[in-house]
Design a protein around this motif. Structure first.
Motif, PDB file in Angstrom:
ATOM      1  N   UNK A  39       0.876  -1.173   0.000  1.00 22.05           N
ATOM      2  CA  UNK A  39       0.000   0.000   0.000  1.00 22.05           C
ATOM      3  C   UNK A  39       0.911   1.220   0.000  1.00 22.05           C
ATOM      4  N   UNK A  40       0.541   2.255  -0.769  1.00 19.10           N
ATOM      5  CA  UNK A  40       1.373   3.453  -0.822  1.00 19.10           C
ATOM      6  C   UNK A  40       0.570   4.611  -1.401  1.00 19.10           C
ATOM      7  N   UNK A  57      -5.584   6.444  -0.718  1.00 22.46           N
ATOM      8  CA  UNK A  57      -5.652   7.775  -0.137  1.00 22.46           C
ATOM      9  C   UNK A  57      -5.872   7.730   1.363  1.00 22.46           C
ATOM     10  N   UNK A  58      -5.975   6.512   1.924  1.00 19.15           N
ATOM     11  CA  UNK A  58      -6.249   6.365   3.355  1.00 19.15           C
ATOM     12  C   UNK A  58      -4.993   6.083   4.176  1.00 19.15           C
ATOM     13  N   UNK A  59      -3.864   5.858   3.501  1.00 19.33           N
ATOM     14  CA  UNK A  59      -2.601   5.647   4.223  1.00 19.33           C
ATOM     15  C   UNK A  59      -2.137   6.969   4.811  1.00 19.33           C
ATOM     16  N   UNK A 184      -4.843  -8.555  13.097  1.00 17.29           N
ATOM     17  CA  UNK A 184      -6.159  -7.965  12.935  1.00 17.29           C
ATOM     18  C   UNK A 184      -6.398  -7.641  11.468  1.00 17.29           C
ATOM     19  N   UNK A 185      -7.664  -7.611  11.038  1.00 15.74           N
ATOM     20  CA  UNK A 185      -7.953  -7.295   9.643  1.00 15.74           C
ATOM     21  C   UNK A 185      -8.697  -5.982   9.512  1.00 15.74           C
ATOM     22  N   UNK A 186      -8.764  -5.195  10.604  1.00 13.24           N
ATOM     23  CA  UNK A 186      -9.374  -3.871  10.540  1.00 13.24           C
ATOM     24  C   UNK A 186      -8.296  -2.812  10.415  1.00 13.24           C
ATOM     25  N   UNK A 187      -8.670  -1.558  10.606  1.00 15.65           N
ATOM     26  CA  UNK A 187      -7.690  -0.470  10.564  1.00 15.65           C
ATOM     27  C   UNK A 187      -6.622  -0.714  11.618  1.00 15.65           C
ATOM     28  N   UNK A 188      -5.367  -0.445  11.288  1.00 14.73           N
ATOM     29  CA  UNK A 188      -4.270  -0.667  12.222  1.00 14.73           C
ATOM     30  C   UNK A 188      -3.412   0.581  12.304  1.00 14.73           C
ATOM     31  N   UNK A 189      -2.963   0.908  13.508  1.00 16.99           N
ATOM     32  CA  UNK A 189      -2.074   2.038  13.725  1.00 16.99           C
ATOM     33  C   UNK A 189      -0.729   1.551  14.247  1.00 16.99           C
ATOM     34  N   UNK A 190       0.356   2.032  13.662  1.00 18.92           N
ATOM     35  CA  UNK A 190       1.699   1.794  14.182  1.00 18.92           C
ATOM     36  C   UNK A 190       2.081   3.044  14.945  1.00 18.92           C
ATOM     37  N   UNK A 191       2.270   2.917  16.248  1.00 22.20           N
ATOM     38  CA  UNK A 191       2.525   4.071  17.104  1.00 22.20           C
ATOM     39  C   UNK A 191       3.972   4.055  17.592  1.00 22.20           C
ATOM     40  N   UNK A 192       4.643   5.171  17.405  1.00 20.09           N
ATOM     41  CA  UNK A 192       6.028   5.323  17.860  1.00 20.09           C
ATOM     42  C   UNK A 192       6.030   6.172  19.127  1.00 20.09           C
ATOM     43  N   UNK A 211      -2.578   2.347   8.822  1.00 19.86           N
ATOM     44  CA  UNK A 211      -2.690   1.409   7.709  1.00 19.86           C
ATOM     45  C   UNK A 211      -4.164   1.179   7.383  1.00 19.86           C
ATOM     46  N   UNK A 212      -4.571   1.357   6.138  1.00 17.24           N
ATOM     47  CA  UNK A 212      -5.987   1.239   5.764  1.00 17.24           C
ATOM     48  C   UNK A 212      -6.550  -0.155   6.012  1.00 17.24           C
ATOM     49  N   UNK A 213      -7.846  -0.226   6.214  1.00 13.46           N
ATOM     50  CA  UNK A 213      -8.514  -1.502   6.450  1.00 13.46           C
ATOM     51  C   UNK A 213      -8.355  -2.427   5.250  1.00 13.46           C
TER      52      UNK A 213
END
Length: 241
Positions: A39-40, A57-59, A184-192, A211-213
């Motif tokens: 995805x990009x 456009x959701x990334x 998970x297969x829903x929206x995911x957030x990578x948090x720093x 990361x988009x769903x």
């Protein structure tokens, strides 16, 4: 605190070889299989000649991301259960292409690699000295933490595999090892987060990749396809005893 991340690139290079004419049958020659789920952004695709079908456009917070399940040349042995029972060692990998101005808690400027779950010789060294063990467990790549938060599935930790700052102008590369269990297969957030901050403290997040769903659904499908094999039933039966 996090601010808006502006993802801007220089103008695309003149037309030439791109992903389609290099890594697909259209190459009309031998090519290297791409096992990643991508995805990009549109700008990323234009700059590096990537297919439009993976543009989203959701990334948020990254130029691009790629997920893959790697199979190691070594196997996990279960001789204590029954002779000859084994399973391929798999690694779930998430690559991030980050803006160089993103607020990431880098530990140093070096290129890094980890050894766990590989046939590399250092995998089999068990440090006997306390100083060696502390050195092995030192932060690599990040001085803080990277956590993945699935919208409904809680948290999971990420380990730095490799990184390269300024892989290209405006682009940092960070490769993370994910736990190879059901994602998970829903929206995911990578948090720093900086070192020493609690994952419960939302104010401690200094950068977030969303990361988009649709990407997470493809990631989950790839994981499910690669995580099973013809001997899976026997493997699960043996482990259950």
């Amino acid at each position: 605190m996090m601010g808006a991340v502006v993802l801007m690139f220089p103008a695309p290079s003149p037309a030439g070889d791109d992903y389609t004419t290099t890594f697909t049958p259209e190459a009309d020659q031998a090519y290297q299989e791409d096992i990643n789920v991508w995805v990009y952004t549109k700008e990323f695709a234009e700059r590096f000649g990537m297919p439009e079908k993976w543009v989203s456009g959701e990334l948020e917070g990254a130029h691009g991301a790629a997920f893959r399940v790697e199979t190691s040349s070594s196997r996990l042995m279960f001789s204590h259960k029954r002779e000859g029972v084994s399973k391929p060692v798999r690694r779930c990998v998430l690559d991030l292409f980050l803006p160089t101005d993103a607020d990431i808690p880098w530990a140093n400027e070096k290129v890094a690699d980890i050894w766990w779950y590989t046939p590399d010789a250092p995998t089999y060294l068990m440090p006997q000295r306390e100083k060696d063990e502390q050195w092995q467990r030192r932060p690599v790549g990040l001085s803080g933490r990277a956590l993945v938060r699935y919208e409904e599935a809680g948290f999971g930790g990420l380990i730095v595999r490799k990184f390269r700052k300024k892989l290209y102008p405006g682009v940092d590369y960070l490769s993370l090892s994910m736990t190879c269990t059901t994602p998970g297969d829903g929206v995911s957030n990578i948090e720093f987060r900086p070192e020493g901050t609690s994952r419960r403290n939302a104010d401690a997040v200094i950068h977030k990749v969303r990361l988009p769903e649709s990407f997470m659904q493809k990631l989950y499908a790839e994981w499910k396809a690669k995580s099973r094999n013809p001997s899976q039933g026997e493997y699960e039966e043996i482990l259950g005893k």
